[in-house]
Design an enzyme around this catalytic site. Structure first.
Site, mmCIF file in Angstrom:
data_model
loop_
_atom_site.group_PDB
_atom_site.id
_atom_site.type_symbol
_atom_site.label_atom_id
_atom_site.label_comp_id
_atom_site.label_asym_id
_atom_site.label_seq_id
_atom_site.Cartn_x
_atom_site.Cartn_y
_atom_site.Cartn_z
ATOM 1 N N ASN A 190 0.885 -1.284 0.154
ATOM 2 C CA ASN A 190 0.018 0.169 0.225
ATOM 3 C C ASN A 190 0.966 1.223 0.046
ATOM 4 O O ASN A 190 0.437 2.231 -0.421
ATOM 5 C CB ASN A 190 -0.791 -0.026 1.378
ATOM 6 N N SER A 247 -3.638 2.589 -8.857
ATOM 7 C CA SER A 247 -4.544 3.618 -9.212
ATOM 8 C C SER A 247 -5.217 3.723 -10.232
ATOM 9 O O SER A 247 -4.646 3.366 -11.391
ATOM 10 C CB SER A 247 -3.427 4.875 -8.867
ATOM 11 N N TYR A 284 4.114 9.209 -11.165
ATOM 12 C CA TYR A 284 3.226 8.453 -10.277
ATOM 13 C C TYR A 284 2.347 7.376 -11.170
ATOM 14 O O TYR A 284 2.105 6.213 -10.892
ATOM 15 C CB TYR A 284 1.991 9.595 -9.529
ATOM 16 N N ALA A 285 2.058 8.104 -12.588
ATOM 17 C CA ALA A 285 1.107 7.275 -13.242
ATOM 18 C C ALA A 285 1.995 6.064 -13.697
ATOM 19 O O ALA A 285 1.523 4.915 -13.955
ATOM 20 C CB ALA A 285 0.570 7.886 -14.722
ATOM 21 N N ALA A 286 3.468 6.148 -14.148
ATOM 22 C CA ALA A 286 4.454 5.129 -14.637
ATOM 23 C C ALA A 286 4.371 4.301 -13.426
ATOM 24 O O ALA A 286 4.498 3.035 -13.768
ATOM 25 C CB ALA A 286 5.523 5.878 -14.887
ATOM 26 N N SER A 287 4.571 4.846 -12.182
ATOM 27 C CA SER A 287 4.929 3.719 -11.114
ATOM 28 C C SER A 287 3.565 2.708 -10.959
ATOM 29 O O SER A 287 3.678 1.741 -10.808
ATOM 30 C CB SER A 287 4.985 4.362 -9.690
ATOM 31 N N LYS A 288 2.358 3.356 -11.038
ATOM 32 C CA LYS A 288 1.021 2.882 -10.902
ATOM 33 C C LYS A 288 0.859 1.809 -12.193
ATOM 34 O O LYS A 288 0.318 0.568 -11.747
ATOM 35 C CB LYS A 288 0.156 3.749 -10.651
ATOM 36 N N ILE A 291 -9.825 8.959 -3.623
ATOM 37 C CA ILE A 291 -10.101 8.814 -2.126
ATOM 38 C C ILE A 291 -9.701 9.705 -1.145
ATOM 39 O O ILE A 291 -8.546 10.328 -1.363
ATOM 40 C CB ILE A 291 -9.155 7.269 -1.699
#
Ligand code: NAI
Length: 248
Positions: free
Chosen positions: A91, A143, A156-160, A189
């Site tokens: 998480n 995500s 962030y998008a690449a990691s997710k 969230i």
């Protein structure tokens, strides 16, 4: 008897937000809960106390999930303290948002290390325990942004998105040993991570969400309980969106 009675769950980054709700829901369903965050502070200690008060075994550990060796040491310690590890919930995550034009190498590396490398670190460490047990469920928190992308969040998008590829590969690699691996893709969230956004940005998001509101950490936690429990015994390699139909 709870849905997770007899199982040990480990949750990373659980001192607050979605991780904390996951720890609570798992404990309410009878799981023993090991959880981590970066440091031992009031939040970590209060969570340990709240979970123990629910009548389950619970212990908080200070551990940086982005650090390979620390993750291996952590899993060794948890296996010693709890004997089994049945569910791993990856998480822990951060954001360092910026338009690509302004994004520094440091912002890129940090987000990839904390969000994606952590999942590799923890999964690699836990697999030896789960393979020996011939059972286990790994739940990775991705995500909707990892599926659909988002301006200002390339790191962030690449990691997710990376988490999703990793999840599907682990499901294929470990399936024959009865180890399942799934991802959850939460939408908007309401946690400390999203609280920092300006109110007009938050309202704009709500307008785009068919359910017309943000989700709660508890609404993500309930899906983790499903994926961690035997209710989902034939579900593996999947991404479940928890996003109020923001992404269909
Ligand atoms: P949060 O910022 O409220 O909590 C994250 C926790 O992780 C914090 O307690 C933090 O100290 C801990 N953490 C950070 N780096 C760590 C590390 N290296 N090792 C161990 N712990 C670490 O965030 P929130 O909102 O609860 O998010 C939890 C997860 O859900 C993250 O992976 C996030 O990307 C994901 N998510 C959140 C969404 C949201 O709208 N809040 C939407 C989609 C995904």
């Amino acid at each position: 008897m709870g849905l997770l009675t007899g199982k040990t769950v480990i949750v990373t980054g659980a001192s607050r937000g979605i991780g904390r709700a996951i720890a609570h829901y798992c404990a309410s369903e009878g799981a023993s809960v090991a959880f981590t965050d970066l440091k031992v502070d009031e939040n970590l200690l209060s969570l340990e106390k709240e979970l123990t008060e629910k009548g389950v075994k619970a212990k908080g550990y200070a551990s940086d999930a982005s650090n390979h060796l620390s993750s291996q040491n952590l899993i060794d310690e948890v296996a010693k303290d709890f004997q089994t590890i049945d569910v791993l919930v990856n998480n822990a995550g951060i954001t360092r948002d910026a338009l690509l034009m302004r994004m520094s190498e440091e912002q890129w590396d940090l987000v990839i290390n904390v969000n994606l490398k952590s999942v590799f670190n923890m999964t690699k460490a836990v697999q030896k325990v789960m393979l020996k047990q011939r059972s286990g469920s790994i739940v990775n928190i991705s995500s909707v942004v990892g599926v659909g992308g988002n301006a200002g969040q390339t790191n962030y998008a690449a990691s997710k998105a990376g988490i999703i590829g990793f999840t599907k590969s682990v499901a294929k690699e470990l399936g024959s040993r009865n180890v399942r691996c799934n991802a959850i893709a939460p939408g908007f969230i309401m946690t400390d991570m999203t609280k920092t956004l300006p109110e007009e940005v938050i309202n704009e998001w709500f307008q785009k969400i068919p359910l017309k509101r943000g989700g709660t950490p508890e609404e993500v936690a309930k899906v983790v309980v499903f994926l961690g429990s035997d209710l989902s015994s034939y579900v593996s390699g999947q991404v479940i969106n928890v996003c109020g139909a923001m992404q269909t």
